[in-house]
Design an enzyme around this catalytic site. Structure first.
Site, PDB file in Angstrom:
ATOM      1  N   ARG A 209      -3.022 -10.183   4.778  1.00 49.61           N
ATOM      2  CA  ARG A 209      -3.321 -10.596   3.316  1.00 49.61           C
ATOM      3  C   ARG A 209      -2.091  -9.785   2.452  1.00 49.61           C
ATOM      4  O   ARG A 209      -1.912  -8.763   2.656  1.00 49.61           O
ATOM      5  CB  ARG A 209      -4.702  -9.587   3.051  1.00 49.61           C
ATOM      6  CG  ARG A 209      -5.216  -9.499   1.789  1.00 49.61           C
ATOM      7  CD  ARG A 209      -6.524  -8.876   1.459  1.00 49.61           C
ATOM      8  NE  ARG A 209      -6.946  -8.831   0.120  1.00 49.61           N
ATOM      9  CZ  ARG A 209      -6.530  -8.148  -0.666  1.00 49.61           C
ATOM     10  NH1 ARG A 209      -5.376  -7.190  -0.513  1.00 49.61           N
ATOM     11  NH2 ARG A 209      -7.004  -8.058  -2.002  1.00 49.61           N
TER      12      ARG A 209
ATOM     13  N   LYS B 276       0.863  -1.156  -0.107  1.00 47.17           N
ATOM     14  CA  LYS B 276      -0.117  -0.072  -0.119  1.00 47.17           C
ATOM     15  C   LYS B 276       0.918   1.185  -0.087  1.00 47.17           C
ATOM     16  O   LYS B 276       1.909   1.069   0.488  1.00 47.17           O
ATOM     17  CB  LYS B 276      -1.058  -0.090   1.472  1.00 47.17           C
ATOM     18  CG  LYS B 276      -2.087  -0.903   0.873  1.00 47.17           C
ATOM     19  CD  LYS B 276      -3.288  -1.098   1.773  1.00 47.17           C
ATOM     20  CE  LYS B 276      -4.041  -2.265   1.271  1.00 47.17           C
ATOM     21  NZ  LYS B 276      -5.345  -2.483   2.258  1.00 47.17           N
TER      22      LYS B 276
HETATM   23  N1  PMM Z   1      -7.343  -4.294   0.773  1.00 47.60           N
HETATM   24  C1  PMM Z   1      -7.484  -4.321  -0.404  1.00 47.60           C
HETATM   25  C2  PMM Z   1      -8.289  -5.190  -1.006  1.00 47.60           C
HETATM   26  N2  PMM Z   1      -9.031  -6.313  -0.268  1.00 47.60           N
HETATM   27  N3  PMM Z   1      -9.392  -6.985   2.117  1.00 47.60           N
HETATM   28  C3  PMM Z   1      -9.311  -6.722   3.378  1.00 47.60           C
HETATM   29  N4  PMM Z   1      -9.757  -7.685   4.156  1.00 47.60           N
HETATM   30  N5  PMM Z   1      -8.376  -6.068   3.971  1.00 47.60           N
HETATM   31  C4  PMM Z   1      -7.505  -5.208   2.986  1.00 47.60           C
HETATM   32  O1  PMM Z   1      -6.897  -4.368   3.462  1.00 47.60           O
HETATM   33  C5  PMM Z   1      -7.691  -5.206   1.638  1.00 47.60           C
HETATM   34  C6  PMM Z   1      -8.814  -6.172   1.019  1.00 47.60           C
HETATM   35  C7  PMM Z   1      -6.666  -3.370  -1.354  1.00 47.60           C
HETATM   36  O2  PMM Z   1      -5.552  -4.160  -2.106  1.00 47.60           O
HETATM   37  P1  PMM Z   1      -5.524  -4.680  -3.368  1.00 47.60           P
HETATM   38  O3  PMM Z   1      -6.117  -3.785  -4.510  1.00 47.60           O
HETATM   39  O4  PMM Z   1      -4.080  -4.928  -3.486  1.00 47.60           O
HETATM   40  O5  PMM Z   1      -6.125  -6.208  -3.373  1.00 47.60           O
END
Ligand code: PMM
Length: 259
Positions: free
Chosen positions: A239, A204
């Site tokens: 994650r 991030k």
């Molecule tokens: N961050 C993203 C997408 N899904 N789900 C959960 N539970 N927690 C998060 O912090 C989260 C998520 C954004 O990241 P990406 O676009 O790289 O998937």
């Protein structure tokens, strides 16, 4: 939890695994590296992103969910849509990861209760297009915990088994850099709420900002430092887009428990 985004526009790996075979192959690769769960998403949640039609989201994710589930993988579906969540559970998903904590789709909590699968309730305030304008807090830890517990209570009232609920502070969602750091410093308080806790910081922007503006693909070492911090707190899951060095970091953090 390894991430497989089937979106053309995610900030961290957008476009790379677009296409069913490439996405399944990537998920299996993350499992081979040691991931316990694969989180499949078909809608980008990066700040400013547009929503994806629910049918298009299902077209992207369902073949990947069933392909991975058929290989014995524990699959999580990253969606704010009840229809997509329901179809993904039918296709073999065992966890629903709803970044909106049930706020985006009025049918979601009923769907989760009926599906009887694990449910990630993430702290969220608004859709990606406008979410950063909502990054205003009196006390970010108190406010996020309070709002998260309201969503937990709404899920339980809708019939979701409390033991199925996993809480996530929603790092980067309606939060500025300093909010993210303050929440991470307070992880112990989230872990004391009586639920499993999931944390998503992988690649991030606030990590890139800290380390000289590195691009997403060069943020895994900074991500690993947070993974170690999470493990020191006994956090249930992280994650992450990259698995191998995160598992090393988790192994180290687990040897250095706090408190
Ligand atoms: N961050 C993203 C997408 N899904 N789900 C959960 N539970 N927690 C998060 O912090 C989260 C998520 C954004 O990241 P990406 O676009 O790289 O998937």
């Amino acid at each position: 939890m390894g991430v497989v985004n089937t979106t053309p526009d995610s900030f961290s790996d957008g476009g790379q695994f677009h296409g069913v075979d490439a996405a399944i192959g990537h998920g299996l690769d993350l499992i081979a590296q040691g991931a316990a769960i694969i989180d499949v998403g078909g809608e980008s949640t990066r700040p400013g992103a547009d929503r994806v039609a629910s049918e298009e989201e299902r077209r992207r994710v369902l073949p990947v969910v069933s392909g991975l589930a058929n290989c014995g993988v524990v699959v999580s579906i990253d969606t704010m849509s009840a229809a997509t969540a329901e179809a993904a559970v039918d296709a073999g998903a065992r966890l629903i990861n709803d970044v909106s904590g049930g706020m985006a789709d009025p049918d979601m909590l009923r769907c989760v209760a009926a599906a009887d699968v694990d449910y990630v309730v993430m702290h969220w305030r608004a859709q990606s297009r406008v979410m950063q304008a909502r990054a205003v807090y009196t006390d970010v830890v108190e406010d996020v915990m309070g709002e998260l517990l309201q969503r937990r209570d709404a899920a339980v009232a809708a019939g979701v088994d409390p033991a199925r609920i996993i809480l996530d502070p929603g790092i980067g969602f309606s939060k500025l850099g300093e909010h993210n750091w303050t929440l991470l410093r307070a992880l112990g308080r989230f872990n004391a709420l009586g639920h499993r806790v999931l944390v998503g910081v992988s690649r991030k922007k606030f990590l890139g900002d800290l380390v000289g503006g590195r691009p997403p693909a060069e943020r895994d070492p900074a991500t690993a430092a947070v993974s170690a911090w999470c493990a020191s707190h006994g956090i249930w899951g992280v994650r992450t887009h990259e698995v191998r060095s995160q598992l090393d970091a988790i192994a180290v953090g687990s040897q250095l428990p706090l408190g």
